[in-house]
Design an enzyme around this catalytic site. Structure first.
Site: not given
Ligand code: GLU
Ligand code: ZN
Length: 488
Positions: A261-263
């Protein structure tokens, strides 16, 4: 896959809902869809699921189309291409979904549900309090005509809800094997909102049937929606042997083993493009992310992927995204480019960095240096830094590099280099090498890294550059000498 022997045309679709830039997971799905269609000689269909027009914008749709083209995943049917079962944008098919929702109501497969959002939420709260799985409780399943009329007179607008019969749904997933979903965990679900707009489950299932899709390879996150889609097929009168075959691809995980994910990583394919990854490197890397060609090769061309791709070779466990590996593959692909192709791909990066305006003579200069940087970079975005010293008379030495040549040894190195280089008549990298080596290494007894490091900074303005002697040759004697003088 199970019905490969049946001689019906294989039709595979990639059906994103572009609510942002396509991400790594989307593209891996698209690549596998494409590869399966190409492997089987079938059709690759590209469908845009844009019924949620608040989240899916024209800009994201255009970007998705652009990304697929950039990657070389050409589609046989879809936006800009057309095809016999279009339109391929769901927002242009709303009348079709409305018609089917009405048919389901007429046949008793679906019913009108008048419950308000607040009422539904309150009942779910009660279910949760009683430790029951929250979900629609069937309140409007068998409303009498009077009860419906009463709701109507109150001004309530009903949603269309699909009736989920008792029992269970079985299907064979081509990757995960036989799966069973008990309907007590699949409550009656909404097909269309009160304003008539369709929900995902209705639109996706109707389109897969009408577009004659035979195989659905998609992300595992959609597994739980499968029994609902199969319910829609049934209501449309499709018999089980004509259901599409499902293959749910395992997740792509980040380095930390949670879903990418973006994280925990860069997910947007647009980011990779801007960072100077080549489309063939992205495809090569993503192809190997969860699929194996049967040996441990790390280099796969699109041609090989087409020849070798089968669903049996898709791994059923999650794949881990590894940026280092992608970079290594990208470096390999850069080295495999012809100089002309390398130039073509590198130019936008150099132009966007403001280093050149794009004249032919500038291009010729860039082309002259590409052979010596091809071995040294992993991404096209590294090219500007590597070529910028060739433009302009002088260089601005960055502060970090300036600090490195401010000591007495460096000053001495630069003075002695100047003296050794000025008399040179043959300005080739070989003689530059010999001249500097004689004075800095043999005479002064310095380590090459220290000796040549100072010269590199003086001449190129940075401690990162292509090989020093070749760079100096390309720069020409006059500019090289001037820059050393300036540095002193
Ligand atoms: N449009 C759905 C999504 O982007 C995928 C539909 C499907 O592959 O079944 O999540
Ligand atoms: Zn209801």
């Amino acid at each position: 896959m199970a019905n490969d022997s049946i001689k019906k045309e294989i039709r595979v679709r990639f059906a994103p809902s572009p609510t942002g830039d396509l991400h790594v997971g989307n593209i891996r799905t698209a690549l596998f869809d494409w590869a399966y269609a190409r492997h089987t000689g079938g059709k690759f269909i590209f469908r845009i699921e844009d019924t949620d027009r608040e989240r899916v914008t024209d800009q994201y749709i255009a970007a998705a189309i652009d990304t697929l083209r950039w990657l070389g995943l050409e589609w046989d049917e879809g936006p800009e291409v057309g095809g016999p079962y279009g339109p391929y944008l769901q927002s242009q098919r709303l009348d079709i979904y409305a018609k089917w929702a009405q048919t389901f109501l007429d046949n008793g497969d679906a019913y009108r549900c008048y419950c308000s959002t607040e009422e539904l939420e309150a009942r779910r709260e009660t279910q949760r309090a009683a430790n029951l799985a929250p979900g629609y409780d069937g309140k409007c399943r068998n409303l009498s005509a009077e009860a419906s009329a009463k709701y109507e007179s109150e001004g309530r607008k009903p949603v269309t809800r699909m009736r989920m019969p008792d029992g269970e749904t079985h299907f064979n997933d081509a990757i995960r094997g036989d799966l069973v979903f008990e309907h007590k965990f699949v409550p009656d679900f909404v097909l269309a909102r009160a304003d008539g707009s369709p929900l995902y489950t209705l639109a996706v299932a109707v389109d897969d049937v009408l577009m004659k899709v035979t195989h659905i390879l998609r992300g595992e996150d959609l597994l739980s929606s499968t029994p609902r889609q199969i319910r829609v097929y049934q209501a449309m009168g499709v018999t089980p042997e004509d259901y599409p075959i499902f293959a749910h691809l395992p997740f792509v995980m980040g380095q930390d083993n949670t879903k990418l994910s973006k994280r925990n990583g860069e997910v947007s394919i647009a980011w990779y493009r801007d960072a100077g990854f080549l489309p063939e490197a992205i495809c090569n890397y993503l192809a190997l992310l969860g699929w194996s060609p049967g040996d441990d090769r790390e280099n796969v061309t699109m041609q090989e992927l087409t020849e070798l791709f089968t669903v049996e070779r898709v791994n059923s466990s999650p794949a881990r995204f590894d940026m280092k590996k992608l970079e290594a593959i990208n470096g390999d692909k850069i080295r495999a480019l012809t100089i002309d192709d390398f130039l073509l791909r590198a130019l936008p990066f150099v132009t966007n960095a403001g280093i050149i305006s794009g004249t032919d003579s500038e291009k010729a200069v860039i082309k002259s240096v590409l052979p010596i940087i091809q071995e040294r970079i992993a991404k096209l975005s590294e090219v500007p830094q590597m070529v910028k010293f060739l433009f302009g008379e002088s260089v601005v030495i960055d502060s970090e590099s300036k600090a490195k040549i401010s000591d007495d040894v460096s000053k001495d190195v630069l003075r002695k280099s100047l003296a050794a280089l000025e008399p040179l008549t043959n300005w080739s990298h070989g003689s530059i090498d010999a001249a500097l080596r004689a004075v800095l290494i043999e005479e002064m007894g310095l380590k090459p890294r220290i000796a040549f490091g100072a010269v590199r900074i003086a001449v190129t303005g940075s401690h990162i550059s292509p090989p020093l002697f070749e760079s100096m040759e390309l720069l020409g004697k006059e500019r090289a000498i001037t820059r050393i003088k300036n540095a002193i």
